[in-house]
Design a protein around this motif. Sequence first.
Motif, PDB file in Angstrom:
ATOM      1  N   ASP A  93      56.154  17.920  45.168  1.00  0.00           N
ATOM      2  CA  ASP A  93      55.149  17.695  46.217  1.00  0.00           C
ATOM      3  C   ASP A  93      53.853  18.426  45.901  1.00  0.00           C
ATOM      4  OD1 ASP A  93      57.598  17.830  48.900  1.00  0.00           O
ATOM      5  OD2 ASP A  93      56.901  16.184  47.612  1.00  0.00           O
ATOM      6  N   HIS A  94      53.991  19.665  45.439  1.00  0.00           N
ATOM      7  CA  HIS A  94      52.804  20.474  45.151  1.00  0.00           C
ATOM      8  C   HIS A  94      51.986  19.824  44.037  1.00  0.00           C
ATOM      9  CE1 HIS A  94      50.410  24.086  44.910  1.00  0.00           C
ATOM     10  NE2 HIS A  94      50.579  24.104  43.603  1.00  0.00           N
ATOM     11  N   GLU A  95      52.682  19.341  43.012  1.00  0.00           N
ATOM     12  CA  GLU A  95      51.957  18.721  41.899  1.00  0.00           C
ATOM     13  C   GLU A  95      51.260  17.446  42.343  1.00  0.00           C
ATOM     14  OE1 GLU A  95      55.003  18.434  38.902  1.00  0.00           O
ATOM     15  OE2 GLU A  95      53.916  19.894  37.693  1.00  0.00           O
ATOM     16  N   LEU A  96      51.939  16.671  43.189  1.00  0.00           N
ATOM     17  CA  LEU A  96      51.327  15.432  43.689  1.00  0.00           C
ATOM     18  C   LEU A  96      50.049  15.758  44.445  1.00  0.00           C
ATOM     19  CD1 LEU A  96      54.227  13.197  45.020  1.00  0.00           C
ATOM     20  CD2 LEU A  96      52.738  12.780  43.078  1.00  0.00           C
ATOM     21  N   LEU A 128      63.379   9.234  43.863  1.00  0.00           N
ATOM     22  CA  LEU A 128      63.347   7.932  43.188  1.00  0.00           C
ATOM     23  C   LEU A 128      62.008   7.252  43.362  1.00  0.00           C
ATOM     24  CD1 LEU A 128      66.865   6.806  44.381  1.00  0.00           C
ATOM     25  CD2 LEU A 128      66.254   7.645  42.124  1.00  0.00           C
ATOM     26  N   ASP A 129      61.083   7.923  44.007  1.00  0.00           N
ATOM     27  CA  ASP A 129      59.768   7.343  44.243  1.00  0.00           C
ATOM     28  C   ASP A 129      59.053   7.144  42.916  1.00  0.00           C
ATOM     29  OD1 ASP A 129      57.559   6.439  45.459  1.00  0.00           O
ATOM     30  OD2 ASP A 129      56.976   8.346  46.371  1.00  0.00           O
ATOM     31  N   GLU A 130      58.511   5.958  42.713  1.00  0.00           N
ATOM     32  CA  GLU A 130      57.887   5.670  41.426  1.00  0.00           C
ATOM     33  C   GLU A 130      56.634   6.462  41.177  1.00  0.00           C
ATOM     34  OE1 GLU A 130      59.227   1.130  40.417  1.00  0.00           O
ATOM     35  OE2 GLU A 130      57.099   1.659  40.492  1.00  0.00           O
ATOM     36  N   ALA A 131      55.950   6.819  42.258  1.00  0.00           N
ATOM     37  CA  ALA A 131      54.694   7.546  42.078  1.00  0.00           C
ATOM     38  C   ALA A 131      54.918   8.907  41.457  1.00  0.00           C
ATOM     39  CB  ALA A 131      54.004   7.695  43.427  1.00  0.00           C
TER      40      ALA A 131
END
Lengths: 293, 199
Positions: free
Chosen positions: A97-100, B93-96
């Motif tokens: 999440d942090h990287e996103l 499993l999220d592609e992003a």
Amino acid sequence: MAAPCRRVVSRPVIQFLSSFSRTAVGKTGFRQFSSSSACRVTLQTQDVMERATSPYSLVAAVCLQRLPVISADYKPIEQQFRDMMLQMELEKSVLSDHELRLLEDAERLRRKLADDYDSDEEGSHDDQEIVLAQDLEDSWEQKLKTFQPAPRVRDDLDKNLNSVERCLADSLVLLAEQQVGGEKIWLLPQTQWQEGETLRQTAERALASLPAAGFKATFLGNAPCGVYKYKLPKAARTENSVGTKVFFFKAILSDSSPSTAPNKSIMWLKKSELERYLKPAYFMKVNRFILNL
Amino acid sequence: MSLALSRCLWQVLSRQTASLSLLGENVRSPWFAPVMTLKTSVPLSAEPKKKKRVDPRRELIMRERLRKKLKKLEKVPPELIPIEDFITSTKCLDEARTRSAAKLSFEESEGRALLLKEWCRYKQEQHMAEVQAIESALEAQREALEELRIVSEELYQAALKPDPLLFPFTHEGPVHTPPQAKYEAPEGKYNDITKVYTQ
């Protein structure tokens, strides 16, 4: 009860002792090993006299170990493998999440700085505009820097053989300088066995009677972990005492009071340093049960 | 409809009485029993049924049977507690989230394979050394116990006894940096959100 026992096992004892004196390589000034024939003769005469106690005097010693306090340094191959494993795991993982969030912020910043920027397209991202993920990372790093850990290696302490806080990454063994038959030698702390107590209690007494007190140790079981036999030089031998059997008991140092000043009469040594300070035959026997694990 | 029914009944009764009267006066019919013979008429000549005692028992038996059937239906096997490690959450499993896979050069992959083999060798040596050390320690202890037995049987028996005070034995393992003498840990609060399952 001991007498009939001894009569039964006398022959194997003779054989064992003769084999032992043949194989031992002790050339210490103090402990001498007689030839096999002399040993056999002395034992046979004793057997004939049917003494109630064995000709060896009993001594119990304690092998006190301080287990490592910090983890050992990585060897080169271990370091290489560790790096490779971390790299492989990074490659096989998915973004967190942090990287996103970092990626999104970078994207948004890039779009802002571009020439054709239209703030209406963004929509309501008021909260995220104020605190970027990069800022969070910086604040965390600042917090980490305010913590000063204690140094892992302290050279001055390492060289002081008497201190218990030397070489925190290795397990240390306690040695004491004691008087044995007219000589002061370095060995594992020991005392004579007295009637009416078990050998483990003798070992505990040996630990307590050291001049540097304050060792809280946990003894590992009632059974001895090793034995060392030696015969007195022919001049000192009498009918009752041919030699001594030293039984070693293992103990783990649970908590030593750090306030006790390092005493000159005790030493804490790593397994590799033991050879320098112990007598060769003694060291051979002791080395077997001191594990460096 | 009721008129037709009553007419039917009347016809049946008249036919019966006609047939009966033809046979004789001795024939008794439940319909036209004389008052004198009320006590000995057919339905009243049998013993009265003992309904009051059997009924409660029957009812109880019926109720128990129903209860047992209900229990059997309610006996559902307990739901298994899911092992969270084995369930891949849909977030992963999220592609992003996939990383751009960097291609490894030939030298790199070769290097990795060779390092793995070296590591294997290193670990094997470590393990053999460990096993040898333990074996030599055990041998030393066996010799010591032999010697002790030769010396004195009672000391030997005392040495063989297990130590009840030894376990539970705890020891704090090695840490990365040594403990500081005067360190005050910062105050903190946390919310524990682990899911607790009950069966």
